[in-house]
Design a protein around this motif. Structure first.
Motif, PDB file in Angstrom:
ATOM      1  N   TYR A   1       0.873  -1.179   0.000  1.00 53.18           N
ATOM      2  CA  TYR A   1       0.000   0.000   0.000  1.00 53.18           C
ATOM      3  C   TYR A   1       0.907   1.225   0.000  1.00 53.18           C
ATOM      4  CZ  TYR A   1      -4.087   2.839   1.196  1.00 53.18           C
ATOM      5  OH  TYR A   1      -5.111   3.750   1.179  1.00 53.18           O
TER       6      TYR A   1
ATOM      7  N   ARG B   1      -7.934  -7.201   2.095  1.00 52.62           N
ATOM      8  CA  ARG B   1      -7.268  -8.340   1.469  1.00 52.62           C
ATOM      9  C   ARG B   1      -6.719  -9.311   2.508  1.00 52.62           C
ATOM     10  NH1 ARG B   1      -1.676  -8.477   1.338  1.00 52.62           N
ATOM     11  NH2 ARG B   1      -0.506  -6.526   1.268  1.00 52.62           N
TER      12      ARG B   1
ATOM     13  N   VAL C   1      -9.321   2.169   0.086  1.00 49.54           N
ATOM     14  CA  VAL C   1      -9.361   1.238   1.220  1.00 49.54           C
ATOM     15  C   VAL C   1      -9.403  -0.183   0.660  1.00 49.54           C
ATOM     16  CG1 VAL C   1     -10.687   0.452   3.213  1.00 49.54           C
ATOM     17  CG2 VAL C   1     -10.487   2.891   2.741  1.00 49.54           C
ATOM     18  N   LYS C   2      -8.468  -1.009   1.123  1.00 48.01           N
ATOM     19  CA  LYS C   2      -8.341  -2.334   0.525  1.00 48.01           C
ATOM     20  C   LYS C   2      -8.504  -3.435   1.558  1.00 48.01           C
ATOM     21  CE  LYS C   2      -5.681  -0.594  -3.265  1.00 48.01           C
ATOM     22  NZ  LYS C   2      -4.400  -0.435  -3.931  1.00 48.01           N
TER      23      LYS C   2
ATOM     24  N   HIS D   1      -2.199   6.704  -2.007  1.00 48.58           N
ATOM     25  CA  HIS D   1      -2.481   7.775  -1.049  1.00 48.58           C
ATOM     26  C   HIS D   1      -1.407   8.860  -1.151  1.00 48.58           C
ATOM     27  CE1 HIS D   1      -2.022   9.016   3.415  1.00 48.58           C
ATOM     28  NE2 HIS D   1      -3.011   9.714   2.919  1.00 48.58           N
TER      29      HIS D   1
ATOM     30  N   LEU E   1      -6.431  -2.243   4.552  1.00 50.12           N
ATOM     31  CA  LEU E   1      -5.369  -1.254   4.388  1.00 50.12           C
ATOM     32  C   LEU E   1      -5.989   0.098   4.066  1.00 50.12           C
ATOM     33  CD1 LEU E   1      -2.854  -3.367   2.270  1.00 50.12           C
ATOM     34  CD2 LEU E   1      -2.583  -2.646   4.651  1.00 50.12           C
ATOM     35  N   ALA E   2      -5.616   1.105   4.841  1.00 48.05           N
ATOM     36  CA  ALA E   2      -6.096   2.470   4.640  1.00 48.05           C
ATOM     37  C   ALA E   2      -4.915   3.399   4.930  1.00 48.05           C
ATOM     38  CB  ALA E   2      -7.261   2.749   5.590  1.00 48.05           C
ATOM     39  N   PRO E   3      -5.049   4.686   4.574  1.00 49.77           N
ATOM     40  CA  PRO E   3      -3.923   5.589   4.813  1.00 49.77           C
ATOM     41  C   PRO E   3      -3.447   5.556   6.270  1.00 49.77           C
ATOM     42  CG  PRO E   3      -5.528   6.668   3.416  1.00 49.77           C
ATOM     43  CD  PRO E   3      -6.130   5.359   3.845  1.00 49.77           C
ATOM     44  N   GLU E   4      -2.197   5.173   6.469  1.00 48.32           N
ATOM     45  CA  GLU E   4      -1.556   5.112   7.796  1.00 48.32           C
ATOM     46  C   GLU E   4      -2.273   4.186   8.768  1.00 48.32           C
ATOM     47  OE1 GLU E   4       1.289   6.621   8.736  1.00 48.32           O
ATOM     48  OE2 GLU E   4       1.637   7.788   6.936  1.00 48.32           O
ATOM     49  N   ARG E   5      -3.088   3.268   8.237  1.00 50.11           N
ATOM     50  CA  ARG E   5      -3.833   2.385   9.120  1.00 50.11           C
ATOM     51  C   ARG E   5      -3.808   0.963   8.574  1.00 50.11           C
ATOM     52  NH1 ARG E   5      -4.411   6.663  11.435  1.00 50.11           N
ATOM     53  NH2 ARG E   5      -6.249   7.546  12.452  1.00 50.11           N
ATOM     54  N   VAL E   6      -3.695   0.000   9.482  1.00 50.44           N
ATOM     55  CA  VAL E   6      -3.955  -1.394   9.130  1.00 50.44           C
ATOM     56  C   VAL E   6      -4.954  -1.906  10.157  1.00 50.44           C
ATOM     57  CG1 VAL E   6      -2.987  -3.698   8.826  1.00 50.44           C
ATOM     58  CG2 VAL E   6      -1.610  -1.704   8.209  1.00 50.44           C
TER      59      VAL E   6
ATOM     60  N   ILE F   1      -6.948  -8.311   6.420  1.00 55.80           N
ATOM     61  CA  ILE F   1      -6.592  -6.955   6.838  1.00 55.80           C
ATOM     62  C   ILE F   1      -7.324  -5.930   5.992  1.00 55.80           C
ATOM     63  CG2 ILE F   1      -4.286  -7.419   7.775  1.00 55.80           C
ATOM     64  CD1 ILE F   1      -3.176  -6.591   4.998  1.00 55.80           C
TER      65      ILE F   1
END
Lengths: 377, 100
Positions: free
Chosen positions: A96, B27, B24-25, A121, B38-43, B36
């Protein structure tokens, strides 16, 4: 370190969980000169930067090792002409990707290409909401206006946007305006990040350190904004630890989740780790990333709890904050295995807080801008 | 200041059609053998129920439809599933993981 502790730590390395994040510092080149830059005072030279193929290989190794998030940073990562290839490789191997950029060199076309290559992002830094002060802090005329334009392109292209606002005494009064600016830019996320005092920021600490009252007020403002903007804007808040009573779990613990790779290819447990003497850093040019993560002397030096002395060793929070920050311990106590002075249990805590209070209440000295040492390039 | 320009929170109801935004993924993480987000600065690490819900969040199914499908699949009371699913999706919407 005693032989027993070294053996215990080598063993800790062998069963350490896989890393989550990779911070790729693609270059130390940057058109901005922010006085709180997290890069080391000794900037690496352009001629020694890792070539494209090396980065592509490193990303494949990182994904194989279990890394999930890739942060493309610098310096300014967009000065690398091969950024598109690097982003495409991240997408290919399933990382990512997060582009951490000053955005003043971006064009709409470039951003479009990066999005097409699979960029996930974009994070754009703002120095203030006030254009003149923002440009003064970054020492780059017209920079703020360019950043706002780049942010609008990111949104127009459907890329999620984080606004990163480093906060210090010379822009903290603008915090409400910075929050409103992030909303008007259509940001998904805002980082209100009080400057952390390492690298250039440590050299400029007296010019940057806010008062305790300013820090508390900023926390209240963020809390109110979070409530008002719930479900619309995620706000992350990073506090300066000089006024704290417990240390931050720096990097989530040394060698526990994050890898930093410098422009030259050195692999660090944290981006400031080179300030600690006696650590032996491996380089991706000579070793596999997984072997470095598990076996490197630098990663194992402060991994886990075997290295700890008192008051950390018997502390009930030793596996919560992992002893705080080793770089700060070294800077203040002269030994990286001492307690982080941000901790109330450290014998140096009172002096540490006193420094901040004195500096914050004295007139701010002039900035020492981030520039390469004369003759370094 | 006009209210029209004020940001609005996504409110999840039975008729909402939730979907993960493109950035937002969801997977499977093979290294750790878990799902999980996956998002900006987040797991995020969703549990099995959250994964089952999120896999149905395609922007065309409503929350009511999703609850009905899950009620059938898991042989559970639909009202309970609907209530739990709404709470879960509201929480995820507040974290920016789903929109509707």
């Amino acid at each position: 370190m005693s032989g027993t502790a070294a053996a215990a730590n080598a063993e800790a390395g062998a069963r350490v969980p896989a890393p989550i994040g990779l911070l790729a510092e693609l270059t130390h080149r940057c058109p901005l000169q922010c006085p709180y830059c997290s890069n080391p005072l000794e900037l690496e030279r352009v001629g020694s930067e890792l070539p494209t193929e090396a980065w592509l290989d490193v990303l494949a190794q990182a994904a194989e090792l279990g890394v999930l998030q890739l942060h493309l940073s610098g310096g300014e990562p967009t000065v690398r002409r091969d950024l598109e290839e690097i982003v495409a490789q991240a997408a290919k191997v399933g990382l990512y990707s997060n582009l951490i950029t000053a955005a003043v060199l971006l064009t709409r076309e470039r951003l479009e290409k990066l999005a097409a290559c699979g960029l996930d992002h974009v994070q754009i830094s703002l120095q203030d909401a006030d254009p003149a002060n923002a440009d003064r802090i970054a020492h780059y005329r017209g920079g703020h206006a360019r950043k706002l334009e780049a942010a609008s392109w990111a949104r127009a292209l459907g890329l999620p946007l984080t606004v990163n606002a480093p906060i210090h005494r010379q822009n903290i009064a603008s915090l409400p305006a910075i929050i409103e600016l992030a909303v008007s830019l259509g940001a998904h996320r805002l980082e209100v990040a009080h400057v952390q005092y390492y690298g250039w920021a440590l050299a400029n600490r007296a010019a940057l350190m806010p008062t305790r009252e300013q820090v508390l007020r900023s926390a209240e403002l963020v809390e109110r904004a979070r409530e008002r903007l719930k479900g619309f804007l995620v706000i992350d808040f990073v506090v300066p630890d000089y006024y704290a009573s417990r240390p931050k779990p720096c990097m989530g613990g040394w060698g526990r989740g994050i890898i930093t790779i410098t422009p030259w290819g050195k692999v660090l447990p944290c981006h400031a780790a080179e300030t600690i003497p006696g650590l032996d850093f491996d380089n991706v040019r000579g070793k596999r990333l997984g072997d470095i993560w598990r076996g490197s002397q630098a990663f194992n030096a402060f991994r886990g709890i075997a290295w700890m002395r008192e008051p950390c060793r018997s502390c009930e929070l030793r596996e919560v904050d992992w002893g705080g920050c080793r770089c700060q311990a070294f800077a203040f106590a002269g030994a990286a295995a001492e307690a982080d002075p941000a901790c109330g249990k450290s014998s140096r805590h009172a002096a540490f807080t006193q420094v901040a209070m004195q500096e914050a209440s004295a007139p701010a000295p002039a900035f020492r801008y981030r520039r390469p040492r004369a003759g370094a390039r | 200041m006009s209210d029209a320009n004020q940001p609005r929170r996504t409110i999840i109801g039975p008729a909402s059609k939730p979907v993960l935004p493109p950035h937002v993924k969801l997977r499977h993480d093979a290294t750790r053998d878990r799902w999980i987000i996956l998002a900006p600065e987040r797991v995020f690490t969703p549990d099995a129920i959250a994964v089952a819900v999120l896999q149905l969040c395609d922007g065309s199914r409503s929350v009511a439809t999703i609850a009905a499908e899950l009620a059938q699949a898991y042989d559970a009371p639909q009202e309970d599933i609907l209530a739990d699913t709404t709470v879960m999706l509201q929480d995820l919407a507040d974290k920016g993981v789903v929109t509707a």
